[in-house]
Motif scaffolding. Structure first.
Motif, PDB file in Angstrom:
ATOM      1  N   LEU A  74      13.622  30.517   8.663  1.00 51.42           N
ATOM      2  CA  LEU A  74      14.583  29.889  10.052  1.00 51.42           C
ATOM      3  C   LEU A  74      14.049  30.412  11.212  1.00 51.42           C
ATOM      4  O   LEU A  74      14.507  29.678  12.355  1.00 51.42           O
ATOM      5  N   TYR A  75      13.320  31.535  11.512  1.00 52.35           N
ATOM      6  CA  TYR A  75      12.874  32.052  12.653  1.00 52.35           C
ATOM      7  C   TYR A  75      11.903  30.857  13.130  1.00 52.35           C
ATOM      8  O   TYR A  75      12.009  30.408  14.401  1.00 52.35           O
ATOM      9  N   ALA A  76      10.942  30.557  12.379  1.00 47.54           N
ATOM     10  CA  ALA A  76      10.152  29.459  12.574  1.00 47.54           C
ATOM     11  C   ALA A  76      10.548  28.242  13.147  1.00 47.54           C
ATOM     12  O   ALA A  76      10.297  27.432  13.880  1.00 47.54           O
ATOM     13  N   VAL A  77      11.618  27.639  12.241  1.00 45.20           N
ATOM     14  CA  VAL A  77      12.140  26.409  12.163  1.00 45.20           C
ATOM     15  C   VAL A  77      12.916  26.458  13.720  1.00 45.20           C
ATOM     16  O   VAL A  77      12.952  25.457  14.507  1.00 45.20           O
ATOM     17  N   ALA A  78      13.607  27.434  14.094  1.00 45.09           N
ATOM     18  CA  ALA A  78      14.535  27.524  15.256  1.00 45.09           C
ATOM     19  C   ALA A  78      13.607  27.683  16.329  1.00 45.09           C
ATOM     20  O   ALA A  78      14.050  26.808  17.426  1.00 45.09           O
ATOM     21  N   ALA A  79      12.456  28.250  16.216  1.00 48.15           N
ATOM     22  CA  ALA A  79      11.443  28.286  17.303  1.00 48.15           C
ATOM     23  C   ALA A  79      10.831  27.000  17.415  1.00 48.15           C
ATOM     24  O   ALA A  79      10.839  26.354  18.726  1.00 48.15           O
ATOM     25  N   ASP A  80      10.618  26.102  16.549  1.00 48.03           N
ATOM     26  CA  ASP A  80      10.324  24.654  16.738  1.00 48.03           C
ATOM     27  C   ASP A  80      11.162  23.907  17.500  1.00 48.03           C
ATOM     28  O   ASP A  80      10.870  22.879  18.309  1.00 48.03           O
ATOM     29  N   GLN A  81      12.473  24.062  17.022  1.00 43.77           N
ATOM     30  CA  GLN A  81      13.548  23.125  17.598  1.00 43.77           C
ATOM     31  C   GLN A  81      13.855  23.350  19.127  1.00 43.77           C
ATOM     32  O   GLN A  81      14.073  22.553  19.996  1.00 43.77           O
ATOM     33  N   LEU A  82      13.811  24.674  19.250  1.00 43.89           N
ATOM     34  CA  LEU A  82      13.843  25.201  20.563  1.00 43.89           C
ATOM     35  C   LEU A  82      12.489  24.714  21.562  1.00 43.89           C
ATOM     36  O   LEU A  82      12.982  24.430  22.766  1.00 43.89           O
ATOM     37  N   SER A  83      11.594  24.873  21.086  1.00 41.90           N
ATOM     38  CA  SER A  83      10.368  24.324  21.726  1.00 41.90           C
ATOM     39  C   SER A  83      10.482  22.875  21.923  1.00 41.90           C
ATOM     40  O   SER A  83       9.877  22.431  22.966  1.00 41.90           O
ATOM     41  N   ALA A  84      11.014  21.974  21.070  1.00 45.79           N
ATOM     42  CA  ALA A  84      11.265  20.658  21.710  1.00 45.79           C
ATOM     43  C   ALA A  84      12.695  20.348  22.422  1.00 45.79           C
ATOM     44  O   ALA A  84      12.816  19.167  22.739  1.00 45.79           O
TER      45      ALA A  84
END
Length: 175
Positions: free
Chosen positions: A54-64
């Motif tokens: 979830l940390y990684a997926v959240a970071a991806d979504q935030l960066s988008a």
């Protein structure tokens, strides 16, 4: 914006997270879904893997550029600090929300009803029992970071979403 809804199982986090995600047009990341996928992919048990994913997926979504709503127990300072780090690295505002249900009978009813509902099971994953929730409560650390507390015992999800929306930073600029 990263909104992390934390609290014991059965307090209403997922109900609020789904409604808020629709309201804000945000990504909704639920640790139970990730843990179910990991178990069904063959892991014997899941410990920190769901949170790490979830940390990684959240970071991806935030960066988008998407707002992200995370839905998980988040019981210890270390995981709470990790979410703060995800937000800081993405340059996102972090909003910590602790969801509680101060009516023990209602909380237990929710846990036990959810446990018996077949649509809440995903392969090898099943929701925690009331005994599991009671055990988790003993390991749930007090908050040291700022947190907005929402009690689901005597308010509707719509009322709580209204309260939360009013207290979000830059609430007027959100969709």
């Amino acid at each position: 914006m990263l909104i992390v809804l934390s609290g014991l199982p059965g307090t209403g986090k997922s109900t609020l997270a789904r409604a808020l995600a629709r309201d804000l047009r945000a990504a909704h990341l639920r640790v139970d879904s990730v843990e179910a996928a990991l178990l069904n992919a063959g892991l014997d048990r899941v410990t920190v893997e769901g949170y790490a994913a979830l940390y990684a997926v959240a970071a991806d979504q935030l960066s988008a550029g998407l707002p992200v709503i995370v839905d998980l127990v988040n019981p210890v300072t270390a995981t709470r600090e990790a979410w703060a780090d995800v937000a800081a690295r993405a340059g996102a505002t972090l909003v910590n929300v602790e969801v509680t249900c101060t009516d023990p009978a209602e909380h237990r009813r929710r846990v036990e009803t959810r446990h018996t509902a077949p649509d809440t099971h995903a392969g090898r994953w099943a929701p925690p029992t009331w005994a599991d929730v009671q055990a988790a409560a003993h390991h749930y650390e007090p908050w040291t970071a700022p947190v907005l507390r929402l009690d689901t015992a005597h308010a509707t999800p719509a009322e709580l979403i209204g309260t939360l929306r009013a207290r979000l930073p830059d609430a007027g600029t959100l969709p």
